[in-house]
Design an enzyme around this catalytic site. Sequence first.
Site, mmCIF file in Angstrom:
data_model
loop_
_atom_site.group_PDB
_atom_site.id
_atom_site.type_symbol
_atom_site.label_atom_id
_atom_site.label_comp_id
_atom_site.label_asym_id
_atom_site.label_seq_id
_atom_site.Cartn_x
_atom_site.Cartn_y
_atom_site.Cartn_z
ATOM 1 N N ASP A 96 31.779 8.225 61.461
ATOM 2 C CA ASP A 96 32.016 6.834 61.052
ATOM 3 C C ASP A 96 32.968 6.848 59.856
ATOM 4 O OD1 ASP A 96 32.049 4.156 60.722
ATOM 5 O OD2 ASP A 96 29.934 3.929 60.214
ATOM 6 N N PHE A 205 23.737 -2.573 57.930
ATOM 7 C CA PHE A 205 22.989 -3.801 57.620
ATOM 8 C C PHE A 205 23.778 -4.752 56.738
ATOM 9 C CE2 PHE A 205 22.043 -0.603 54.376
ATOM 10 C CZ PHE A 205 22.280 -1.311 53.207
ATOM 11 N N GLU A 207 22.273 -7.273 53.754
ATOM 12 C CA GLU A 207 20.979 -7.465 53.083
ATOM 13 C C GLU A 207 21.144 -8.356 51.850
ATOM 14 O OE1 GLU A 207 18.228 -3.884 52.611
ATOM 15 O OE2 GLU A 207 18.885 -4.226 50.542
ATOM 16 N N HIS A 402 24.990 8.844 48.188
ATOM 17 C CA HIS A 402 25.373 7.601 48.892
ATOM 18 C C HIS A 402 24.172 6.807 49.372
ATOM 19 C CE1 HIS A 402 24.142 9.319 52.663
ATOM 20 N NE2 HIS A 402 24.778 8.438 53.392
ATOM 21 N N GLY A 405 18.901 8.918 51.665
ATOM 22 C CA GLY A 405 19.021 10.044 52.599
ATOM 23 C C GLY A 405 17.878 10.054 53.590
HETATM 24 P P1 5GP Z 1 24.090 6.307 56.038
HETATM 25 O O1 5GP Z 1 25.446 5.926 55.604
HETATM 26 O O2 5GP Z 1 23.840 7.761 55.785
HETATM 27 O O3 5GP Z 1 23.726 5.867 57.407
HETATM 28 O O4 5GP Z 1 23.100 5.461 55.119
HETATM 29 C C1 5GP Z 1 23.219 5.373 53.743
HETATM 30 C C2 5GP Z 1 21.901 5.043 53.140
HETATM 31 O O5 5GP Z 1 21.564 3.675 53.361
HETATM 32 C C3 5GP Z 1 20.699 5.781 53.676
HETATM 33 O O6 5GP Z 1 20.617 7.063 53.121
HETATM 34 C C4 5GP Z 1 19.535 4.889 53.262
HETATM 35 O O7 5GP Z 1 19.018 5.300 52.019
HETATM 36 C C5 5GP Z 1 20.173 3.518 53.104
HETATM 37 N N1 5GP Z 1 19.660 2.477 54.023
HETATM 38 C C6 5GP Z 1 19.499 2.560 55.362
HETATM 39 N N2 5GP Z 1 19.048 1.381 55.867
HETATM 40 C C7 5GP Z 1 18.941 0.531 54.806
HETATM 41 C C8 5GP Z 1 18.572 -0.866 54.665
HETATM 42 O O8 5GP Z 1 18.236 -1.568 55.619
HETATM 43 N N3 5GP Z 1 18.627 -1.387 53.415
HETATM 44 C C9 5GP Z 1 19.012 -0.661 52.314
HETATM 45 N N4 5GP Z 1 19.054 -1.274 51.129
HETATM 46 N N5 5GP Z 1 19.352 0.637 52.422
HETATM 47 C C10 5GP Z 1 19.333 1.219 53.644
HETATM 48 MN MN MN Z 2 27.053 4.851 55.817
HETATM 49 MN MN MN Z 3 28.064 4.331 59.236
#
Ligand code: 5GP
Ligand code: MN
Ligand code: MN
Length: 479
Positions: A96, A205, A207, A402, A405
């Site tokens: 991504d 998301f 949010e 980031h 995790g």
């Molecule tokens: P990634 O880019 O690795 O998919 O996600 C980044 C981070 O977003 C994850 O490590 C997790 O901590 C956070 N995350 C995933 N879903 C949600 C969500 O619905 N709300 C929030 N605030 N953080 C999320």
């Molecule tokens: Mn991401």
């Molecule tokens: Mn992504």
Amino acid sequence: SKSDITRIEAYLWEIPKSFSPKMRVPARILASETLLDNIMEDRSLVQLVNVASLPGIQGASLVMPDVHEGYGFPIGGVAATVYPEGAISPGGIGYDINCGVRLLTSQQKITDIRDRLESLSKELYAQIPSGMGKGGQIKLSLQEIDEVLHNGAEWAVQKGYGVNDDLAFMESNGRLHNADASMVSEMAKKRGADQLGTIGSGNHFVEVDYVEEVFDETIAKSYGLSKNQVVVLIHTGSRGLGHQVATDYIRQIMAAMPTYDIEVPDRELACVPFNSQEGQNYFKAMGAAANYAWCNREIISWEVRRAWKNIFGPTIEPLKLMYDVAHNIAKIEEHSIEGKRIKVIVHRKGATRAFGPGFGELPEKYRNVGQPVIIPGSMGTCSYVLAGTDKSMQLTFGSCCHGAGRRLSRTAAKKQVNAPVLKEQLKEKGIFVEAGSFKGIAEEAPIAYKDVNRVVETVSDSGIAKKVVKLRPVAVVKG
Ligand code: 5GP
Ligand code: MN
Ligand code: MN
């Protein structure tokens, strides 16, 4: 095993170069002792050591406390290779391309909108297309896709889907100049034709949060943040287009490797010299996909702004962009390594840029306090805004974690979580979740992620970023 790891600072661990003859630099882990124990449960550290063998790698291969295993490179990793002949590897950026996060600020307090949260979450869900492979309202011609790929977020502004004032508050102003649309395949462009303004699946998301706690009043003020203020977090990337670019170039680069006599311990680390034809082509295509992602987040912001007006009325103060950061990208930057300034190709995969005060292209308003670092946690816990520091410039090539995790695989999360019950529990906590499927909710349950408080404590105690505010979720649209 743990006996191969030396503690060099309270939150910094090192696997020395002597661990394996293939390593060109040491491997370093930013973590508390507890988080290190977690990290050792999957293949993250094996991958970290593998990354240390990349041609031209400088300083150390690094992982952040939110690290977990990914395609070839761990997610939560940073690798800088020497410019211009060092390696560039699509696996070090991820599928991504320019997945990232932005934060919009409102002038409202949480107490002003508590009774509107349920309708707000429904309206956001109605306005923002979500779900895997889902298209949006904007259908681009091939000519228009090329414009998006060259101009990034500016395209959205030109077409009336964006706000000009937003541009100054994006990493690279929402546009990489190394982009070249002619390096992006027809197939990738087709996949991107109707996906602008969509969030995609699962982990992505939109949010609504409020500022629950302010840790640093001065920096919070510079960022325009204050206690109880309502804000919006947006997390998504380059959708099918970026995924196809990654797929196309991983294949091409694997095929080209023998030409350059490169050997890597894992074929998923496929790489070529940055200044080779294949390396340049990938870098141009990556830039184009990154621009698509910035344009996408700008258009999603436009959808959020529309939902905001529909719920709070046309005279509501418009949402402002606080900042937009990439966490899957490669950038050419200058860093000090052992006292020397050198130009490097910084791969950040599941890692956020975190420039300290005075460095690089930070907006005027933030130049003296450092770059905003946006760290999402999970839909049921909390998220943070931090600021980059001088120490991140010294230790991590100006990078930070980031997110919290992932701790459980999607499959494991689905087994453990009863999604309808979780949705109800979150509602009782005052968090309204809207998602296309219960499957998505289960995979994204708070228990699927590490404790974001621990992860953030690690990066702030180690000094690579400073805590600014803590955010509490109240309404979530999941992909
Ligand atoms: P990634 O880019 O690795 O998919 O996600 C980044 C981070 O977003 C994850 O490590 C997790 O901590 C956070 N995350 C995933 N879903 C949600 C969500 O619905 N709300 C929030 N605030 N953080 C999320
Ligand atoms: Mn991401
Ligand atoms: Mn992504």
